[in-house]
Enzyme design. Structure first.
Site, PDB file in Angstrom:
ATOM      1  N   SER A   1       0.371  -9.806 -26.848  1.00 40.22           N
ATOM      2  CA  SER A   1      -0.574  -9.005 -27.631  1.00 40.22           C
ATOM      3  C   SER A   1      -1.611  -9.820 -28.382  1.00 40.22           C
ATOM      4  O   SER A   1      -2.503  -9.242 -29.010  1.00 40.22           O
ATOM      5  CB  SER A   1       0.195  -8.127 -28.616  1.00 40.22           C
ATOM      6  OG  SER A   1       0.994  -7.186 -27.931  1.00 40.22           O
TER       7      SER A   1
ATOM      8  N   ASP B   1       5.292   1.782 -24.770  1.00 42.91           N
ATOM      9  CA  ASP B   1       4.858   1.074 -25.963  1.00 42.91           C
ATOM     10  C   ASP B   1       6.058   0.371 -26.570  1.00 42.91           C
ATOM     11  O   ASP B   1       7.202   0.791 -26.386  1.00 42.91           O
ATOM     12  CB  ASP B   1       4.269   2.068 -26.974  1.00 42.91           C
ATOM     13  CG  ASP B   1       3.442   1.375 -28.046  1.00 42.91           C
ATOM     14  OD1 ASP B   1       4.037   0.766 -28.954  1.00 42.91           O
ATOM     15  OD2 ASP B   1       2.202   1.444 -27.966  1.00 42.91           O
TER      16      ASP B   1
ATOM     17  N   HIS C   1       2.457   5.647 -31.625  1.00 40.91           N
ATOM     18  CA  HIS C   1       1.709   5.385 -32.864  1.00 40.91           C
ATOM     19  C   HIS C   1       0.881   6.586 -33.324  1.00 40.91           C
ATOM     20  O   HIS C   1       0.310   6.540 -34.414  1.00 40.91           O
ATOM     21  CB  HIS C   1       0.766   4.186 -32.658  1.00 40.91           C
ATOM     22  CG  HIS C   1       1.474   2.902 -32.341  1.00 40.91           C
ATOM     23  ND1 HIS C   1       1.796   1.957 -33.288  1.00 40.91           N
ATOM     24  CD2 HIS C   1       1.950   2.411 -31.166  1.00 40.91           C
ATOM     25  CE1 HIS C   1       2.419   0.939 -32.715  1.00 40.91           C
ATOM     26  NE2 HIS C   1       2.519   1.192 -31.415  1.00 40.91           N
TER      27      HIS C   1
ATOM     28  N   CYS D   1      -0.841  -1.612 -30.905  1.00 39.00           N
ATOM     29  CA  CYS D   1      -0.529  -0.428 -30.108  1.00 39.00           C
ATOM     30  C   CYS D   1      -0.748  -0.707 -28.616  1.00 39.00           C
ATOM     31  O   CYS D   1      -1.880  -0.841 -28.146  1.00 39.00           O
ATOM     32  CB  CYS D   1      -1.415   0.733 -30.568  1.00 39.00           C
ATOM     33  SG  CYS D   1      -1.218   2.222 -29.594  1.00 39.00           S
TER      34      CYS D   1
END
Length: 608
Positions: A320, A359, A365, A378
């Site tokens: 991420s 996720d 989220h 996210c």
């Protein structure tokens, strides 16, 4: 009477013949003497001069390496070494046998010595052993009549006072081997026994090495020097000053603790590398005089691979940490409105496909904009963005950002990483590209690979809103690169603010490391294996080697960045729990902040 006359005639003839022979012999001797002393005078004078005068090589002193604070990280110490000059040995085989016995040379060392003699020049001295003990020196001196080709000489030996701490960056020197002999200029390495093998020592070998000198001496019949006739001094190698700071390097290494991994600290204003840690490490001093087979095999067979540089050579999925760059790409291509809300449920689906791209937060989220998607990391938001962008645009933007390409740092062994594309997969695997591979590329997984140095460079570019410098280690090597131009300068602020909230928002994934100064960062998790569609990730049930890698990038202070850092801890779980606190320790020290309470790393089984 007749007999007497005949006898006299015979006698006179014999006398005349003897005189003639004597005259001829004497004439030949006179002629030969004249020939040798007149016609061949120059030749024999040269031979005599060679027996009387010798030319000795003066090896250059290798340049030292200093850190940013003037601390010696690679220096030289005086030592005594035994060396053999093949052309001076009357019986090379016997002399090697004596040396093997006196100096306790093992079979591998003796084989290497023979190979270096075989491929070297007969008049060049070859190192046998350095760091001679008093006993070894005395024994060799005692056996000198049987070792005419062997000398005991004083020399300088390379030492690395910080040992494991800087091994991968500074590198090490080693004995010149057969492979080295085939590529170097032997004239420039006369009398030199060592050459840079890795790191800065190898990258700047030409600068550090210097130029050998020569000394003409007069010797007696036993070969002992009685007079120095002329000296051409050696030119020492240049000293090198690094941008690294040893205390900061120590803080970064300590922050990693027992984890294998890497920490890279960069000054985003210049590109100077202030710390570069790879763990586990090794002692470079072992390699200087030739590492033993036992020690080398121990390093090679160590499952943690201490010789492997995890900062610039190893590659990992960035996870991420690339989401801010993906956000910039979405803004640049007109695929995102930073303020528009997107509903991020527990998973993403490609239209017409039943596969769930989940996720990290199993309940999703909810409604998020770009800032919130970066803050909360996210996955679904960036799955959707990557799918709409397509792998071609994704590849082009990330490559322009510097991912998937070497940074150009002044070190050997840098990997380029990988930003996949259709063409790459077709060429390397002979397969077409699938939409699902684009989806997971959007969160830095799948085929995506980067080095920890590239992640630090990414943090630096984000800190400077697109301004770029090539990372560098040796002072006065600063080099600017063309900035990344976006359609609107506000795009940088949209993404940077999301990174600020990662640390400083109550919803940020790295909120535990919030400091009195403003840190902007991004957590990440690099998957080691893929979780089956209907299975749940449970770290407690997995072997440590299957735990996710923890990643974190950051810069600080937010309004005036002075430091950019990237940390990766192999099998560390999550960036939020493990590597973010490590980065905080590094930034605290660099910025001169003394925390009242240390934020300790803790293993978080899943999430960013």
């Amino acid at each position: 009477m007749n007999d007497r006359s005949r006898s006299r005639r015979i006698f006179r003839r014999r006398v005349l013949l003897a005189a003639l022979i004597a005259l001829i012999v004497f004439s030949v001797l006179i002629w030969r003497a004249a020939f040798l002393q007149v016609d061949r005078h120059a030749h024999f004078s040269e031979l005599a001069e060679k027996n009387r005068i010798r030319t000795l090589v003066i090896p250059p002193e290798r340049g030292r390496i200093f850190d940013d604070g003037g601390r010696v990280v690679a220096g030289n110490i005086a030592t005594f070494q035994a060396q053999i000059t093949p052309e001076d040995a009357t019986n090379l085989k016997n002399e090697l046998a004596i040396l093997q016995d006196v100096l306790s040379l093992d079979a591998d060392t003796l084989h290497d010595l023979r190979e270096r003699i075989r491929f070297g020049r007969s008049f060049d001295p070859v190192l046998v052993k350095s760091d001679l003990t008093p006993y070894e020196k005395a024994k060799l001196a005692q056996l000198q009549p049987w070792l005419p080709g062997v000398e005991i000489v004083s020399s300088l030996k390379r030492v690395y006072p910080y040992s494991h701490l800087l091994a991968h960056v500074v590198g090490y020197v080693g004995r010149i081997n057969v492979a080295d002999l085939k590529r170097i200029n032997p004239d420039l390495y006369q009398g030199t026994q060592y050459i840079g093998k890795s790191g800065i020592e190898r990258q700047y070998e030409d600068l550090l090495h210097g130029t050998p000198g020569h000394k003409e001496v007069e010797v007696d019949a036993l070969g002992r020097v009685v007079k120095v006739l002329h000296i051409t001094p050696a030119i020492p190698g240049k000293d090198i000053h690094l941008t690294l700071d040893v205390p900061l390097q120590g803080i970064a290494a300590a922050a990693l603790g027992t984890y294998s991994g890497a920490v890279v600290v960069e000054d985003p204003r210049t590109g100077a590398i202030k710390a570069m840690v790879s763990r586990p490490s090794f002692d470079p001093n072992l390699f200087v005089d030739g590492i033993s087979r036992k020690n080398y095999q121990a390093l090679l067979n160590d499952p943690e691979r201490p010789l492997y540089d995890r900062a610039i050579t190893a590659t990992y999925p960035p996870g991420s940490t690339i989401k801010p760059v993906m956000g910039l790409a979405g803004l640049q291509y007109g695929l995102l409105d930073p303020n528009k809300k997107f509903f991020a449920g527990p998973y993403f689906q490609i239209p017409g496909d039943s596969h769930h791209y989940r996720d990290w937060r199993k309940w999703g989220h909810g409604w998020v904009n770009l800032d919130q998607a970066i803050t909360q990391s996210c996955d679904v938001y960036f799955y959707d963005l990557a799918y709409r962008m397509g792998i071609d645009k994704l590849h082009d933007f990330l490559t322009e950002f510097g991912l998937g390409e070497k940074t150009g740092i002044d070190l050997p062994g840098e990997s380029s990483g990988l930003v996949p594309s259709r063409a790459w997969k077709r060429k390397t695997k002979g397969q077409g590209w699938y939409p699902g591979e684009t989806v997971i590329a959007g969160i830095g997984q799948g085929y995506m690979l980067s080095t920890v140095l590239q992640l630090a460079q990414t943090a630096s570019i984000l800190a400077e809103s697109g301004k770029r410098h090539r990372p560098w280690l040796v002072k006065n090597n600063e080099e600017k690169e063309p900035p990344i131009e976006l359609k609107s300068p506000s795009f940088w602020q949209d993404v940077r603010h999301g990174m600020l909230d990662v640390v400083n928002s109550p919803h940020g994934t790295a909120r535990r490391i919030a400091a009195p100064y403003l840190i902007a960062g991004k957590t990440g998790t690099a998957q080691v294996f893929t979780v089956a569609q209907n299975a749940q990730y449970n770290a407690k049930e997995l072997a440590k080697k299957l735990h996710d890698h923890a990643v974190f990038i950051a810069f600080a202070p937010y309004d005036d960045p002075k430091i950019a850092v990237a940390v990766l801890a192999e099998h560390g779980g999550s960036g939020s729990g493990t590597t973010a606190p490590m980065a905080r320790k590094v930034m605290d020290y660099y910025l001169g902040y003394q925390p009242s309470q240390t934020v300790k790393p803790e293993f978080v089984q899943h999430g960013d």
